[in-house]
Design an enzyme around this catalytic site. Structure first.
Site, PDB file in Angstrom:
ATOM      1  N   GLU A  12       0.336  -1.496   0.057  1.00 18.03           N
ATOM      2  CA  GLU A  12      -0.283   0.004   0.094  1.00 18.03           C
ATOM      3  C   GLU A  12       0.848   1.074   0.228  1.00 18.03           C
ATOM      4  OE1 GLU A  12      -2.361  -1.534   3.606  1.00 18.03           O
ATOM      5  OE2 GLU A  12      -4.099  -0.851   2.242  1.00 18.03           O
ATOM      6  N   GLU A  36      -4.227  -9.351   3.866  1.00 16.92           N
ATOM      7  CA  GLU A  36      -4.766  -9.151   5.120  1.00 16.92           C
ATOM      8  C   GLU A  36      -6.202 -10.521   5.122  1.00 16.92           C
ATOM      9  OE1 GLU A  36      -3.291  -7.405   2.856  1.00 16.92           O
ATOM     10  OE2 GLU A  36      -2.741  -5.569   3.504  1.00 16.92           O
TER      11      GLU A  36
HETATM   12  C1  1HE Z   1       6.134  -9.504  12.156  1.00 15.38           C
HETATM   13  C2  1HE Z   1       5.357  -8.440  10.968  1.00 15.38           C
HETATM   14  C3  1HE Z   1       4.649  -8.445  10.951  1.00 15.38           C
HETATM   15  C4  1HE Z   1       7.480 -10.288  10.496  1.00 15.38           C
HETATM   16  N1  1HE Z   1       3.985  -7.791  11.781  1.00 15.38           N
HETATM   17  N2  1HE Z   1       6.006  -8.699  13.385  1.00 15.38           N
HETATM   18  N3  1HE Z   1       1.945  -8.888   6.617  1.00 15.38           N
HETATM   19  C5  1HE Z   1       1.993 -10.163   6.868  1.00 15.38           C
HETATM   20  O1  1HE Z   1       1.329 -10.793   7.489  1.00 15.38           O
HETATM   21  C6  1HE Z   1       3.346 -10.377   6.482  1.00 15.38           C
HETATM   22  C7  1HE Z   1       3.716 -11.615   7.688  1.00 15.38           C
HETATM   23  N4  1HE Z   1       5.449 -11.823   7.666  1.00 15.38           N
HETATM   24  C8  1HE Z   1       5.814 -12.589   7.411  1.00 15.38           C
HETATM   25  O2  1HE Z   1       4.284 -13.226   6.294  1.00 15.38           O
HETATM   26  C9  1HE Z   1       7.066 -13.138   7.093  1.00 15.38           C
HETATM   27  O3  1HE Z   1       7.449 -12.706   8.508  1.00 15.38           O
HETATM   28  C10 1HE Z   1       8.260 -12.337   6.171  1.00 15.38           C
HETATM   29  C11 1HE Z   1       8.125 -13.246   4.162  1.00 15.38           C
HETATM   30  C12 1HE Z   1       8.064 -10.730   5.577  1.00 15.38           C
HETATM   31  C13 1HE Z   1       9.705 -12.921   6.046  1.00 15.38           C
HETATM   32  O4  1HE Z   1      10.055 -13.945   6.821  1.00 15.38           O
HETATM   33  P1  1HE Z   1      11.496 -14.715   7.184  1.00 15.38           P
HETATM   34  O5  1HE Z   1      11.357 -15.484   7.565  1.00 15.38           O
HETATM   35  O6  1HE Z   1      12.599 -13.637   7.161  1.00 15.38           O
HETATM   36  O7  1HE Z   1      11.284 -13.828   8.871  1.00 15.38           O
HETATM   37  P2  1HE Z   1      10.398 -13.830  10.195  1.00 15.38           P
HETATM   38  O8  1HE Z   1      10.896 -14.892  11.151  1.00 15.38           O
HETATM   39  O9  1HE Z   1       8.398 -14.309   9.897  1.00 15.38           O
HETATM   40  O10 1HE Z   1      10.145 -12.622  11.695  1.00 15.38           O
HETATM   41  C14 1HE Z   1      10.871 -11.691  11.975  1.00 15.38           C
HETATM   42  C15 1HE Z   1      10.535 -10.979  13.184  1.00 15.38           C
HETATM   43  O11 1HE Z   1       9.447 -10.134  12.501  1.00 15.38           O
HETATM   44  C16 1HE Z   1       9.487 -12.141  13.830  1.00 15.38           C
HETATM   45  O12 1HE Z   1       9.272 -11.631  15.169  1.00 15.38           O
HETATM   46  P3  1HE Z   1      10.176 -12.447  16.326  1.00 15.38           P
HETATM   47  O13 1HE Z   1      10.478 -11.646  17.636  1.00 15.38           O
HETATM   48  O14 1HE Z   1      10.317 -13.971  16.383  1.00 15.38           O
HETATM   49  O15 1HE Z   1      11.553 -11.903  16.018  1.00 15.38           O
HETATM   50  C17 1HE Z   1       8.026 -11.857  12.663  1.00 15.38           C
HETATM   51  O16 1HE Z   1       7.196 -12.384  13.696  1.00 15.38           O
HETATM   52  C18 1HE Z   1       8.364 -10.389  12.603  1.00 15.38           C
HETATM   53  N5  1HE Z   1       7.064 -10.035  12.105  1.00 15.38           N
HETATM   54  N6  1HE Z   1       6.065  -9.727   9.769  1.00 15.38           N
HETATM   55  C19 1HE Z   1       4.790  -8.011  12.701  1.00 15.38           C
HETATM   56  N7  1HE Z   1       3.379  -7.612   9.724  1.00 15.38           N
HETATM   57  C20 1HE Z   1      -3.319  -0.962   8.040  1.00 15.38           C
HETATM   58  S1  1HE Z   1      -3.658  -1.800   6.930  1.00 15.38           S
HETATM   59  C21 1HE Z   1      -2.393  -3.146   6.209  1.00 15.38           C
HETATM   60  C22 1HE Z   1      -3.036  -4.692   6.373  1.00 15.38           C
HETATM   61  C23 1HE Z   1      -1.530  -5.464   6.683  1.00 15.38           C
HETATM   62  O17 1HE Z   1      -0.100  -5.561   5.868  1.00 15.38           O
HETATM   63  S2  1HE Z   1      -1.739  -7.425   6.474  1.00 15.38           S
HETATM   64  C24 1HE Z   1      -0.055  -7.515   6.445  1.00 15.38           C
HETATM   65  C25 1HE Z   1       0.673  -8.349   7.681  1.00 15.38           C
END
Ligand code: 1HE
Length: 253
Positions: free
Chosen positions: A109, A129
């Site tokens: 976005e 989402e």
């Molecule tokens: C996060 C987020 C996040 C990572 N919010 N903490 N977005 C999503 O649904 C995408 C969610 N993220 C992923 O699918 C993956 O993290 C990635 C593909 C982007 C990267 O994967 P990877 O293996 O490199 O990293 P990871 O181990 O998943 O994440 C590293 C850390 O970042 C981990 O935290 P930790 O404390 O365990 O180290 C994750 O929890 C954290 N992390 N992504 C919070 N999105 C205004 S409306 C808009 C609505 C949206 O954008 S919805 C889409 C949300």
């Protein structure tokens, strides 16, 4: 600034998302900083590049913001995101986004608010989402659906489909597709080129082109004519036209 880095390079500025440990997930502080920077990128800045540290451009909304949230909290957050991304799209300077890795949800976005998007071959796009039971809230249903069409957006949201860099490029999510690791350098080169466009032409491109694409044609022609008249009367245009007529300016070849 918590999770953004700001650098100046002559007439351009480079903003990096730098919350690498959370994959540049966008929390409220980051979005507030985006609003602030793009409201006033600094005296003499004529184009901005938005890029990201780490392996991914952005994982979208920081999902931890949604624990214990109320509908009103979410509405207020959307209003913040709308203000911030409106400052990217309709601020004072053109914005070039340099994309790599995940460009997900709110990250897409935000990128959609930029004027030019350069992706490298590691880039992929998704709108997960609805898979999480939520909805876009950063202007995506307006901006992303304008770029790829509402039916493709519905498919991304319903199915969790992921577009790779090539597919995204074909659909207009990027205007430039470059080799892995090359997006930022290309974006900087483009921003430096864009910075040479005189201010009145820049204003017309940023503010009249997208409005006219939505306007009824009669209104659009009036706005376009006024914009053209203002730009042509500017001394910088007069100088550049005279230079061409005197054989001193580049030909379009
Ligand atoms: C996060 C987020 C996040 C990572 N919010 N903490 N977005 C999503 O649904 C995408 C969610 N993220 C992923 O699918 C993956 O993290 C990635 C593909 C982007 C990267 O994967 P990877 O293996 O490199 O990293 P990871 O181990 O998943 O994440 C590293 C850390 O970042 C981990 O935290 P930790 O404390 O365990 O180290 C994750 O929890 C954290 N992390 N992504 C919070 N999105 C205004 S409306 C808009 C609505 C949206 O954008 S919805 C889409 C949300």
């Amino acid at each position: 600034m918590s999770s953004l880095e700001f650098q100046r390079d002559g007439e351009i500025a480079i903003v990096h998302l730098a919350r690498v440990a959370k994959r540049n997930a966008l929390d409220d502080d980051t979005v507030r900083d985006i609003e602030r920077i793009f409201s006033d990128p600094g005296e003499g800045v004529r184009a901005v590049v938005i890029s990201a540290r780490g392996e991914h451009f952005s994982a979208g909304l920081d999902l931890s913001s949604l624990t214990d949230t109320t509908p009103l909290d979410s509405l207020r957050r959307s209003q913040l995101w709308y203000r911030a991304f409106e400052r990217i799209e309709f601020g004072n300077v053109p914005v070039v986004a340099a994309l790599h890795g995940a460009v997900i949800g709110g990250g897409l976005e935000m990128a959609a608010a930029a004027h030019i998007r350069v992706a490298d071959t590691t880039t992929y796009y998704a709108l997960p989402e609805a898979q999480r039971g939520i909805f876009v809230g950063g202007g995506g249903s307006v901006r992303i659906s304008r770029i790829i069409g509402p039916h493709r957006m519905m498919d991304l949201m319903f199915t969790g489909r992921i577009y790779g860099a090539e597919e995204g490029h074909t659909l207009g999510l990027s205007q430039y597709l470059v080799e892995a690791g090359g997006a930022e350098a290309k974006a900087i080169a483009l921003a430096k080129q864009i910075a040479t466009v005189p201010p009145l032409s820049t204003y017309g491109i940023m503010h009249a082109v997208p409005r006219n694409a939505e306007a009824d044609p009669a209104t659009g022609y009036v706005l376009e004519g006024l914009m053209a008249a203002m730009a042509a009367g500017d001394p910088v245009a007069q100088e550049r036209i005279a230079a061409f007529l005197a054989g001193r300016a580049a030909k379009v070849k």
